[in-house]
Scaffold this motif. Structure first.
Motif, PDB file in Angstrom:
ATOM      1  N   UNK A  50     -32.072  14.425   9.593  1.00  9.83           N
ATOM      2  CA  UNK A  50     -33.334  13.953  10.084  1.00  9.83           C
ATOM      3  C   UNK A  50     -34.596  15.010  10.344  1.00  9.83           C
ATOM      4  N   UNK A  51     -34.128  16.156  11.113  1.00  9.75           N
ATOM      5  CA  UNK A  51     -35.005  17.302  11.193  1.00  9.75           C
ATOM      6  C   UNK A  51     -35.444  18.163   9.863  1.00  9.75           C
ATOM      7  N   UNK A  52     -34.743  17.833   8.893  1.00 12.45           N
ATOM      8  CA  UNK A  52     -34.982  18.557   7.750  1.00 12.45           C
ATOM      9  C   UNK A  52     -35.646  17.708   6.598  1.00 12.45           C
ATOM     10  N   UNK A  53     -36.160  16.456   6.992  1.00  9.67           N
ATOM     11  CA  UNK A  53     -37.074  15.912   6.179  1.00  9.67           C
ATOM     12  C   UNK A  53     -38.330  16.667   5.776  1.00  9.67           C
ATOM     13  N   UNK A  54     -38.600  16.607   4.448  1.00 11.18           N
ATOM     14  CA  UNK A  54     -39.614  17.384   4.118  1.00 11.18           C
ATOM     15  C   UNK A  54     -39.306  19.001   3.417  1.00 11.18           C
TER      16      UNK A  54
END
Length: 339
Positions: A153-157
């Motif tokens: 999730x925090x690695x989106x993008x």
């Protein structure tokens, strides 16, 4: 992020080698993409390959990742989840990620890695117990199989493509990996046991041909769908054991045709489980890597960087023929084109 899981329930180094070569080739041909590899296997063979292989100190580099604080591996991430299984704690995903090209220059620089870890085997009983705990108002199994989704999730993008290498078992950590994936890549060998392995794999993921209706209540697909989640779809079946000059050897051809027949029948009855509408679209024939694969495996080298000629591996002289190297490159390119 497109998420692929490499999985069969037979195992073997052939799958690892195919996984390594296809990931490296994908990275070489998609240089503008950032790629994350998650090794969700306690054997961690893929991690050793990416970190240098047998002759490049891959095993030693992997031990360094396991000795880091925090432990730079999937086991390190799962370790922080054990005290907080149902709600993600505060963490930095980057603490568990390494860049293989920093120690193995043969790996494309756009590839990052969450290392595999034998700690998974020790953790599996605890994780399984947590996933079956009864808590009113909490779907504990879904909360646990979402651990990798929480990680991503925090690695989106940041990453465009995720590759997950799965253990042959259907243990809880394999279910976590499969629940994270959108597409399945099923490497198979051309023998009767692999034909059964494909059937077993589809039964485990999709609940097909269960021996009794009672199993359906507890099946992976039932629990995932009940929570409103999408099942991963079979995207590619990579069929290995192809001879160098004759195409599929006669001893293997019947098995390959049997696998095709099984898949075509399932496409007809359960098209929602596949990204393709006919078996030709969703299969790739992979030539046996033979000595070329052994040398590349030992050195942690993509085929594109492997040189032909005589090589020394652990004081043994072996020869890589350029003709064979080119042929296996064609196979890997054909597979990568379908990802």
């Amino acid at each position: 992020m497109m998420r692929y899981a490499f999985w069969n329930n037979k195992g073997g180094t052939g799958k690892t080698s195919l996984c390594f070569q296809s990931i490296c080739r994908y990275a070489e041909t998609h240089q503008n993409e950032r790629i994350l590899v998650i090794d969700a296997c306690p054997q961690a063979n893929l991690s050793e390959l990416l970190l240098g292989g047998l002759t490049g100190g891959g095993s030693q580099q992997l031990l360094l990742m396991h000795g880091a604080v925090p432990r730079r591996s999937i086991g390190g991430y799962f370790q922080i989840r054990l005290p907080s299984p149902y709600n993600a704690p505060t963490f930095r995903a980057q603490d568990f990620i390494t860049t293989p090209s920093s120690v193995n220059a043969a790996v494309p620089t756009n590839v990052d890695l969450v290392c595999g870890d034998p700690l998974l085997e020790l953790q599996s009983n605890a994780i399984n117990t947590l996933s079956n705990t009864q808590i009113p108002g909490t779907d504990t199994w879904i909360a646990v199989v979402d651990w990798l989704n929480d990680f991503l999730a925090p690695l989106q993008g940041i990453y465009e493509t995720i590759f997950i290498d799965c253990n042959p078992s259907f243990s809880i950590y394999t279910q976590i990996a499969l629940a994270t994936a959108e597409r399945l890549v099923l490497p198979v060998m051309a023998d009767d046991s692999s034909r059964r392995a494909v059937q077993n794999a589809l039964s485990l993921v999709y609940g097909l041909s269960l021996p009794s209706p009672i199993y359906a209540t507890y099946a992976f697909n039932t629990k995932l769908i009940s929570a409103g989640r999408q099942l991963p779809q079979v995207h590619l079946i990579a069929k290995n054991r192809i001879t160098q000059y004759m195409g599929p050897a006669s001893a293997y051809a019947a098995v390959l045709q049997g696998i095709d027949h099984d898949i075509n029948a399932l496409i007809g009855t359960h098209p929602q489980y596949f990204t393709f509408s006919n078996v030709q679209q969703g299969t790739a024939n992979i030539r046996d890597f033979q000595t070329t694969g052994v040398v590349a495996f030992a050195k942690g080298l993509p085929f594109s960087l492997l040189r032909a000629g005589k090589q020394t591996i652990n004081n043994h002289r072996v020869q890589v023929k350029e003709e064979y190297r080119q042929q296996v490159m064609v196979s890997v390119n054909a597979m990568v084109a379908k990802l």
